[in-house]
Design a protein around this motif. Structure first.
Motif, PDB file in Angstrom:
ATOM      1  N   LYS A  39     -67.456  -8.398 -67.004  1.00 48.15           N
ATOM      2  CA  LYS A  39     -67.359  -8.048 -65.587  1.00 48.15           C
ATOM      3  C   LYS A  39     -65.894  -8.084 -65.193  1.00 48.15           C
ATOM      4  O   LYS A  39     -65.158  -8.983 -65.603  1.00 48.15           O
ATOM      5  CB  LYS A  39     -68.157  -9.022 -64.727  1.00 48.15           C
ATOM      6  CG  LYS A  39     -69.656  -8.920 -64.928  1.00 48.15           C
ATOM      7  CD  LYS A  39     -70.415  -9.860 -64.013  1.00 48.15           C
ATOM      8  CE  LYS A  39     -71.925  -9.720 -64.208  1.00 48.15           C
ATOM      9  NZ  LYS A  39     -72.672 -10.662 -63.367  1.00 48.15           N
ATOM     10  N   ILE A  40     -65.479  -7.096 -64.405  1.00 46.56           N
ATOM     11  CA  ILE A  40     -64.099  -7.034 -63.935  1.00 46.56           C
ATOM     12  C   ILE A  40     -64.105  -7.198 -62.417  1.00 46.56           C
ATOM     13  O   ILE A  40     -64.827  -6.480 -61.712  1.00 46.56           O
ATOM     14  CB  ILE A  40     -63.426  -5.703 -64.336  1.00 46.56           C
ATOM     15  CG1 ILE A  40     -63.446  -5.547 -65.864  1.00 46.56           C
ATOM     16  CG2 ILE A  40     -61.995  -5.656 -63.805  1.00 46.56           C
ATOM     17  CD1 ILE A  40     -62.868  -4.243 -66.366  1.00 46.56           C
ATOM     18  N   TYR A  41     -63.314  -8.160 -61.950  1.00 46.74           N
ATOM     19  CA  TYR A  41     -63.205  -8.470 -60.519  1.00 46.74           C
ATOM     20  C   TYR A  41     -61.797  -8.159 -60.044  1.00 46.74           C
ATOM     21  O   TYR A  41     -60.819  -8.396 -60.756  1.00 46.74           O
ATOM     22  CB  TYR A  41     -63.493  -9.955 -60.267  1.00 46.74           C
ATOM     23  CG  TYR A  41     -64.908 -10.357 -60.590  1.00 46.74           C
ATOM     24  CD1 TYR A  41     -65.900 -10.306 -59.617  1.00 46.74           C
ATOM     25  CD2 TYR A  41     -65.256 -10.798 -61.858  1.00 46.74           C
ATOM     26  CE1 TYR A  41     -67.202 -10.672 -59.909  1.00 46.74           C
ATOM     27  CE2 TYR A  41     -66.557 -11.165 -62.159  1.00 46.74           C
ATOM     28  CZ  TYR A  41     -67.524 -11.110 -61.181  1.00 46.74           C
ATOM     29  OH  TYR A  41     -68.806 -11.474 -61.475  1.00 46.74           O
ATOM     30  N   ASP A  42     -61.683  -7.648 -58.802  1.00 46.44           N
ATOM     31  CA  ASP A  42     -60.365  -7.405 -58.232  1.00 46.44           C
ATOM     32  C   ASP A  42     -59.801  -8.703 -57.651  1.00 46.44           C
ATOM     33  O   ASP A  42     -60.427  -9.766 -57.744  1.00 46.44           O
ATOM     34  CB  ASP A  42     -60.408  -6.273 -57.202  1.00 46.44           C
ATOM     35  CG  ASP A  42     -61.208  -6.587 -55.955  1.00 46.44           C
ATOM     36  OD1 ASP A  42     -61.573  -7.759 -55.713  1.00 46.44           O
ATOM     37  OD2 ASP A  42     -61.474  -5.637 -55.189  1.00 46.44           O
ATOM     38  N   SER A  43     -58.635  -8.622 -57.035  1.00 44.31           N
ATOM     39  CA  SER A  43     -57.974  -9.824 -56.518  1.00 44.31           C
ATOM     40  C   SER A  43     -58.685 -10.434 -55.316  1.00 44.31           C
ATOM     41  O   SER A  43     -58.379 -11.561 -54.920  1.00 44.31           O
ATOM     42  CB  SER A  43     -56.520  -9.515 -56.158  1.00 44.31           C
ATOM     43  OG  SER A  43     -56.475  -8.508 -55.171  1.00 44.31           O
ATOM     44  N   LEU A  44     -59.660  -9.730 -54.746  1.00 49.29           N
ATOM     45  CA  LEU A  44     -60.466 -10.274 -53.655  1.00 49.29           C
ATOM     46  C   LEU A  44     -61.818 -10.765 -54.161  1.00 49.29           C
ATOM     47  O   LEU A  44     -62.726 -11.008 -53.375  1.00 49.29           O
ATOM     48  CB  LEU A  44     -60.662  -9.220 -52.560  1.00 49.29           C
ATOM     49  CG  LEU A  44     -59.375  -8.741 -51.882  1.00 49.29           C
ATOM     50  CD1 LEU A  44     -59.675  -7.611 -50.901  1.00 49.29           C
ATOM     51  CD2 LEU A  44     -58.680  -9.894 -51.185  1.00 49.29           C
ATOM     52  N   ALA A  45     -61.933 -10.902 -55.479  1.00 51.63           N
ATOM     53  CA  ALA A  45     -63.140 -11.394 -56.152  1.00 51.63           C
ATOM     54  C   ALA A  45     -64.342 -10.467 -55.974  1.00 51.63           C
ATOM     55  O   ALA A  45     -65.478 -10.905 -56.046  1.00 51.63           O
ATOM     56  CB  ALA A  45     -63.479 -12.816 -55.708  1.00 51.63           C
ATOM     57  N   ARG A  46     -64.072  -9.168 -55.774  1.00 51.54           N
ATOM     58  CA  ARG A  46     -65.143  -8.180 -55.705  1.00 51.54           C
ATOM     59  C   ARG A  46     -65.397  -7.618 -57.099  1.00 51.54           C
ATOM     60  O   ARG A  46     -64.450  -7.278 -57.812  1.00 51.54           O
ATOM     61  CB  ARG A  46     -64.762  -7.036 -54.769  1.00 51.54           C
ATOM     62  CG  ARG A  46     -64.598  -7.466 -53.330  1.00 51.54           C
ATOM     63  CD  ARG A  46     -64.177  -6.297 -52.478  1.00 51.54           C
ATOM     64  NE  ARG A  46     -62.847  -5.848 -52.919  1.00 51.54           N
ATOM     65  CZ  ARG A  46     -62.014  -5.133 -52.186  1.00 51.54           C
ATOM     66  NH1 ARG A  46     -62.362  -4.740 -50.983  1.00 51.54           N
ATOM     67  NH2 ARG A  46     -60.843  -4.776 -52.658  1.00 51.54           N
TER      68      ARG A  46
END
Length: 115
Positions: A62-69
């Motif tokens: 899973k890949i999350y952005d810097s806002l944990a989305r």
């Protein structure tokens, strides 16, 4: 959200920010025999190679952005797998390796540079 700092002062807010803390790739106490390598990293291409050794079935990335989305997820089918990341904009992402029970086994930062 009620937060307390190291001095014992508290603050309450309706919003909060999630930050990934740099450190070891392995989550403490779990699967220390696994190794995950991301390349190229930093990345400016449309794909990312993920190498997992030793390979295990039913692993999920899973890949999350810097806002944990959550921005992408993929099931690993091979020791080295290539996934498309051309839809990711420049930034820092967290790549998380989970088992079939969605237990986090490893995490690693991915830097995407689009020019």
């Amino acid at each position: 959200v009620l937060a307390e700092n190291i001095n014992g002062c508290t603050s309450q807010s309706n919003a909060f920010e999630v930050a990934f803390i740099p450190g070891s790739n392995a989550v403490e106490g779990l699967e220390s025999s696994l190794e995950m390598r991301l390349f190229p990293n930093p990345n400016n291409s449309s794909f990312l190679n993920i190498e997992l050794t030793p390979f295990r079935n039913n692993m999920q990335i899973k890949i999350y952005d810097s806002l944990a989305r959550l921005v992408q997820k993929s099931v690993l089918n091979n020791t080295v797998q290539q996934i498309q990341i051309d839809d990711l904009s420049s930034g820092i992402y967290m790549v998380v390796l989970e088992n079939q029970d969605e237990q986090i086994l490893m995490r690693q930062r991915l830097i995407v540079n689009r020019f």
